[in-house]
Design a protein around this motif. Structure first.
Motif, short mmCIF file in Angstrom:
data_model
loop_
_atom_site.label_atom_id
_atom_site.label_comp_id
_atom_site.label_asym_id
_atom_site.label_seq_id
_atom_site.Cartn_x
_atom_site.Cartn_y
_atom_site.Cartn_z
N ALA A 384 31.60 43.81 32.94
CA ALA A 384 31.40 42.80 31.79
C ALA A 384 31.82 43.77 30.52
CB ALA A 384 30.11 42.27 31.84
N GLY A 385 31.19 44.98 30.72
CA GLY A 385 31.07 45.98 29.64
C GLY A 385 32.85 46.26 29.25
N ALA A 386 33.53 46.56 30.17
CA ALA A 386 34.87 46.83 30.10
C ALA A 386 35.75 45.58 29.43
CB ALA A 386 35.66 47.13 31.24
N ALA A 387 35.57 44.38 29.93
CA ALA A 387 36.16 43.24 29.28
C ALA A 387 35.47 42.79 27.95
CB ALA A 387 35.69 42.09 30.42
N ASN A 388 34.31 43.18 27.61
CA ASN A 388 33.89 43.08 26.21
C ASN A 388 34.55 43.84 25.20
OD1 ASN A 388 31.42 41.03 25.46
ND2 ASN A 388 31.03 41.68 27.46
N LEU A 389 34.92 45.12 25.84
CA LEU A 389 35.34 46.31 24.97
C LEU A 389 36.87 45.76 24.68
CD1 LEU A 389 34.58 49.01 23.62
CD2 LEU A 389 35.87 49.88 25.46
N LEU A 390 37.72 45.26 25.65
CA LEU A 390 39.18 44.79 25.34
C LEU A 390 39.13 43.51 25.05
CD1 LEU A 390 40.41 46.19 29.09
CD2 LEU A 390 40.35 47.27 26.68
N GLY A 391 38.23 42.87 24.56
CA GLY A 391 38.41 41.75 23.73
C GLY A 391 38.47 40.49 24.64
N ASP A 423 40.74 53.18 27.00
CA ASP A 423 41.55 53.59 28.21
C ASP A 423 41.03 53.63 29.61
OD1 ASP A 423 44.01 53.74 26.69
OD2 ASP A 423 43.97 56.23 26.64
N ALA A 424 39.56 53.95 29.58
CA ALA A 424 38.70 53.72 30.76
C ALA A 424 38.57 52.41 30.94
CB ALA A 424 37.33 54.49 30.35
N ALA A 425 38.23 51.61 30.11
CA ALA A 425 38.06 50.10 30.26
C ALA A 425 39.15 49.67 30.95
CB ALA A 425 37.78 49.51 28.85
N ARG A 426 40.46 49.86 30.35
CA ARG A 426 41.62 49.30 30.81
C ARG A 426 41.76 49.61 32.21
NH1 ARG A 426 44.16 45.08 30.75
NH2 ARG A 426 43.96 45.06 28.46
N GLN A 427 41.70 50.75 32.80
CA GLN A 427 41.66 51.24 34.10
C GLN A 427 40.62 50.25 35.06
OE1 GLN A 427 40.92 55.43 34.89
NE2 GLN A 427 41.82 55.89 32.76
N VAL A 428 39.60 50.13 34.41
CA VAL A 428 38.31 49.23 35.30
C VAL A 428 39.11 47.88 35.38
CG1 VAL A 428 36.17 48.32 35.05
CG2 VAL A 428 36.72 50.86 34.61
N VAL A 429 39.50 47.14 34.18
CA VAL A 429 39.96 45.94 34.26
C VAL A 429 41.21 45.91 35.26
CG1 VAL A 429 41.00 43.83 33.04
CG2 VAL A 429 38.87 44.94 32.24
N ASP A 430 41.99 46.69 35.03
CA ASP A 430 43.33 46.69 36.06
C ASP A 430 42.94 46.88 37.40
OD1 ASP A 430 44.89 46.51 33.60
OD2 ASP A 430 45.48 48.41 33.80
N LEU A 431 42.12 47.59 37.95
CA LEU A 431 41.62 47.80 39.42
C LEU A 431 40.85 46.18 39.63
CD1 LEU A 431 39.79 51.25 39.33
CD2 LEU A 431 41.76 50.71 40.88
N ILE A 466 36.24 37.48 33.92
CA ILE A 466 37.33 37.41 35.08
C ILE A 466 38.70 36.41 34.56
CG2 ILE A 466 37.76 36.41 37.12
CD1 ILE A 466 35.12 37.69 38.10
N VAL A 467 38.37 35.38 34.03
CA VAL A 467 39.64 34.49 33.95
C VAL A 467 40.41 34.77 32.73
CG1 VAL A 467 38.57 32.52 35.40
CG2 VAL A 467 38.76 32.45 32.86
N ASN A 468 40.03 35.13 31.87
CA ASN A 468 40.83 35.39 30.54
C ASN A 468 41.75 36.87 31.04
OD1 ASN A 468 39.78 33.44 29.33
ND2 ASN A 468 38.26 34.70 28.21
N ALA A 469 41.54 37.78 31.56
CA ALA A 469 42.28 38.89 31.81
C ALA A 469 42.89 38.57 33.00
CB ALA A 469 41.24 40.05 32.34
N LEU A 470 42.38 38.03 34.08
CA LEU A 470 43.25 37.50 35.13
C LEU A 470 44.68 36.73 34.94
CD1 LEU A 470 43.78 37.96 38.37
CD2 LEU A 470 42.01 35.72 38.60
N ALA A 471 44.26 35.50 34.00
CA ALA A 471 45.54 34.73 33.67
C ALA A 471 46.46 35.63 32.90
CB ALA A 471 45.01 33.70 32.66
N GLU A 472 46.02 36.75 32.13
CA GLU A 472 47.03 37.38 31.05
C GLU A 472 47.81 38.05 32.40
OE1 GLU A 472 45.82 39.91 27.64
OE2 GLU A 472 45.99 41.43 29.41
N LYS A 473 47.16 38.65 33.28
CA LYS A 473 47.96 39.56 34.33
C LYS A 473 48.77 38.63 35.12
CE LYS A 473 47.25 42.11 38.71
NZ LYS A 473 48.13 43.23 38.53
N MET A 474 48.53 37.47 35.42
CA MET A 474 49.38 36.82 36.31
C MET A 474 50.22 35.64 35.69
SD MET A 474 46.48 35.78 39.33
CE MET A 474 48.04 34.63 40.24
N GLY A 475 50.26 35.68 34.30
CA GLY A 475 51.18 34.81 33.51
C GLY A 475 50.87 33.34 33.71
#
Length: 711
Positions: A384-391, A423-431, A466-475
């Motif tokens: 949740a912290g990583a997703a908040n940081l990345l908007g 960058d740390a937050a990006r690694q977390v969200v990507d994993l 979860i869904v906002n980052a996942l939709a972006e990754k999956m298009g």
């Protein structure tokens, strides 16, 4: 208050939620969370929350038209091994006896490491089924510690008389008892016995709670019968829970997707109910939830439940660090480690600190990152912290944190890892997204969803994480469900009654189909549905020789669907065009009937970069704009009931494929009035005509129907 309301209650492991919904407009009038009280207190907590809501909102007992309760109790009892010991009386005779003796002896089922569902077994030859033999068998099992008796006889689905004799005698001895035929109408003695044993092990605990909750609700003077949520998204009466508590297993998962479906008008999508520790993922196709057989302790059962995949990736999932880099997310959560979330720390609470690695549980690796801040306060680093940081978490969302504290915490983690906090937050969200996307891709493939038309829908407190980052990754597209943190409770308040029946019949006749249809109608009305709202679909699985009837009905007439306004033809055309991947210029309204509109679109298909011939595709929408069917290479027919024998029969014949061996009828859906009749399970034209006649017998000759056929 005077207006009629529906009340939904959801008892979770941490919180008990309740909502009050206007029975006419389906708007949420009030909602509330209290910590769950365990043991005796579950019923007490339910009364406390209902009473408080009724008092605060001036709701009189007679204003409550529907009250339902979702519970994770059966699931938790199985996970924690908190179940009763079961005694099995196996029965058969003649050449079946030897095999049946082994198949009814289930032994102990491991539910969790070191936690077992224990069973003891005895066997009686059906020929020697005297009163003395049964009484002796029941007493012997009780002396071995059995608290519940399961009677299981080979072929009892054809004639349950012997099972009923055993259960009646066990009940007269003061024991709970159930028969295999009550759980499933399918052959397969071992699986039927196992499902009955799991069910029986839950009965004492669920009876106690059901009785307490029912008494508690009566004390509030509410006249409406308390309904209980089932694992397939429907509800059933307390009386049915007493007989088949296994059906409430996984019901918490069903409630969320039921709520999302009713609010969100999703045609094809993937629903995520994300909490602090785990996310439950389920599939919606043609506006319906996908269902399959559930497993208990790695064993298949005859329990049909939502096809839900659960992953330990959620808002509170902690970050794991090894050799100076982020290596994983979860499965432990901040909640289990007993730490606060870094992103919810008050403004100014985090200005400095050091990163430490801990073991949340004694046998965990020492690699879960926490922040030891000023004044001895400790915070977990979370998804949740990583997703908040990345908007990814919008301003007004339930999971939106305190930006300054969160940014400061991640800056400290970044320095520890020799990179920026971003960058740390990006690694977390990507994993985390890699784990989630592999499950979602599997579901899209398995159910044949069209990516262009698939929407990810977020529910639960951490849906947006979860869904906002996942939709972006999956298009793909995504949206958050309305009232996401309370979506399960809303699902409970708006639930439909659902019943299912399966029989083992090779090549079912018209008579078999009509009989199962009549039986399921009787069963669903007994479970609390109003007969005029019931929809029944019949499926025939020719490979497994299974005839299946599924009935869904409302507990009282829901004339309008969640207060949704009917859309204009132009608005429906826009939705249909989007679903077919074309524009309204290449679309025409082909006709409609009742709540249904049919649109035909022409698609330009490219092959190897060249323009291929135009192809037509069909979309059927309901009046609220849910696309309930879309198909390329399909044909349609609009006809009146009076013309059915000539016009429709000719249409079916035209779309049938003839080969030397046999005739293969097309897949058919028929739409009329409020109903969508799924005839895709029919194997022969005779079966299909028979069901259509039964379903439409009350229609007048002038009334219109719409049929869609495809191969």
């Amino acid at each position: 208050m005077g207006k009629k309301v529906r009340i939904g209650i959801d008892v979770g492991g941490t919180f008990t939620d309740a909502v009050v919904i206007d029975a006419g407009t389906y708007e949420v009038l009030a909602k509330r969370k209290i910590p769950t009280t365990h043991g005796e207190g579950v019923a007490h907590g339910v009364v406390e929350i209902i009473s408080a809501l009724m008092k605060e909102n001036q709701i009189a007992p007679e204003d409550v038209t529907f009250i339902a309760h979702g519970t994770t109790q059966a699931t938790n009892a199985l996970l924690e091994g908190d179940v009763a010991q079961v005694g099995i009386v196996g029965m058969a005779t003649g050449i079946d006896a030897h095999g049946a003796k082994g198949e009814t002896n289930i032994g102990d089922i491991e539910l969790a490491p070191g936690k077992y569902l224990k069973s003891c077994h005895t066997f009686i030859d059906s020929k020697s089924l005297t009163e003395e033999a049964v009484a002796g068998a029941v007493r012997a099992l009780r002396d071995q510690g059995a608290q519940v008796i399961v009677a299981s006889e080979a072929f009892s689905v054809d004639d349950p008389e012997n099972e009923l004799r055993v259960t009646a005698l066990a009940e007269s001895e003061g024991l709970y008892a159930t028969g295999g035929h009550e759980i499933s109408q399918l052959y397969g003695l071992k699986m039927r016995t196992r499902t009955a044993v799991v069910n029986a092990s839950l009965i004492p605990k669920m009876m106690e709670t059901a009785n307490m909750t029912e008494t508690a609700v009566r004390d509030t003077q509410i006249k409406s019968d308390l309904m209980i949520m089932r694992c397939d998204g429907g509800v059933m009466s307390i009386e049915e829970v007493r007989k088949r508590p296994i059906l409430t297993m996984l019901s918490g998962l069903a409630a969320g997707v039921a709520g999302a479906l009713m609010y969100e008008k999703v045609s094809d999508g993937i629903f995520f109910e994300a909490g602090g520790t785990s996310v439950d993922i389920s599939v919606i196709k043609n506006g319906k939830v996908m269902i399959k057989y559930a497993q208990v302790g790695g064993h298949k059962t005859y329990l049909q439940s939502l096809d839900v995949r659960t992953l330990g990736v959620a808002g509170g999932s902690m970050i794991r660090v090894r050799d100076g880099r982020v290596v994983d997310v979860g499965p432990r959560s901040a909640h289990i480690a007993g730490k606060g979330y870094e992103c919810f720390a008050q403004e100014g609470a985090i200005t400095s600190g050091t990163v430490r690695l801990i073991r949340p549980r004694a046998d965990d690796p020492c690699e879960y990152a926490i922040l030891a801040g000023q004044n001895g306060a400790e915070y977990a680093y979370t998804l949740a912290g990583a997703a908040n940081l990345l908007g990814y978490v919008p301003q007004d969302d339930y999971a939106r944190g305190v930006d300054a504290s969160n940014a400061a915490a991640w800056e400290i983690l970044g320095r520890y890892l020799n990179c920026s906090g971003q960058d740390a937050a990006r690694q977390v969200v990507d994993l985390a997204m890699a784990k989630l996307s592999s499950v979602v891709e599997e579901l899209i493939g398995e159910y044949g969803l069209d990516r262009k038309f698939t929407t990810l829908v977020g529910g639960g407190g951490s849906g947006a994480v979860i869904v906002n980052a996942l939709a972006e990754k999956m298009g793909v597209k995504c949206k958050m469900a309305k009232n996401a943190p309370y979506i399960s409770t809303i699902g409970v308040a708006l639930a439909m009654v659902r019943e299912q029946m399966e029989r083992t019949i090779a090549n079912p006749t018209d008579e078999d189909i009509k009989r199962i249809r009549a039986d399921i109608l009787e069963k669903i009305v007994r479970s609390g549905a109003k007969e005029e709202t019931v929809d029944i679909s019949i499926e025939i699985d020719a490979q497994k020789n299974i005839l299946r009837a599924i009935a869904v009905g409302a507990t009282e007439l829901r004339q309008k669907n969640l207060g949704a306004a009917d859309l204009s033809q132009e608005q429906l055309a826009q939705i249909a065009a989007e679903s077919l991947g074309t524009d309204t210029g290449h679309l025409r309204y082909a006709g409609g009937t009742g709540r249904w509109s049919l649109f035909e679109g022409s698609l330009q298909k490219k092959l190897l970069g060249f323009i291929k011939v135009k192809q037509t595709a069909l979309a059927v929408t309901d009046r609220e704009g849910v696309v309930r069917l879309r198909k390329e290479k399909a044909n349609y027919l609009i006809f009146s009931k009076g013309q059915q024998a000539q016009t429709f029969n000719h249409f079916l014949e035209e779309n049938t494929t003839y080969s030397d061996a046999n005739a293969t009828i097309p897949k058919v859906f028929v739409f009329y009035k409020e109903k969508m009749l799924d005839l895709t399970g029919m194997q022969t034209a005779e079966q299909l005509y028979s069901i259509l006649d039964v379903e439409t017998e009350m229609m007048g000759p002038e009334e219109k129907l719409l049929a869609v056929a495809y191969k």
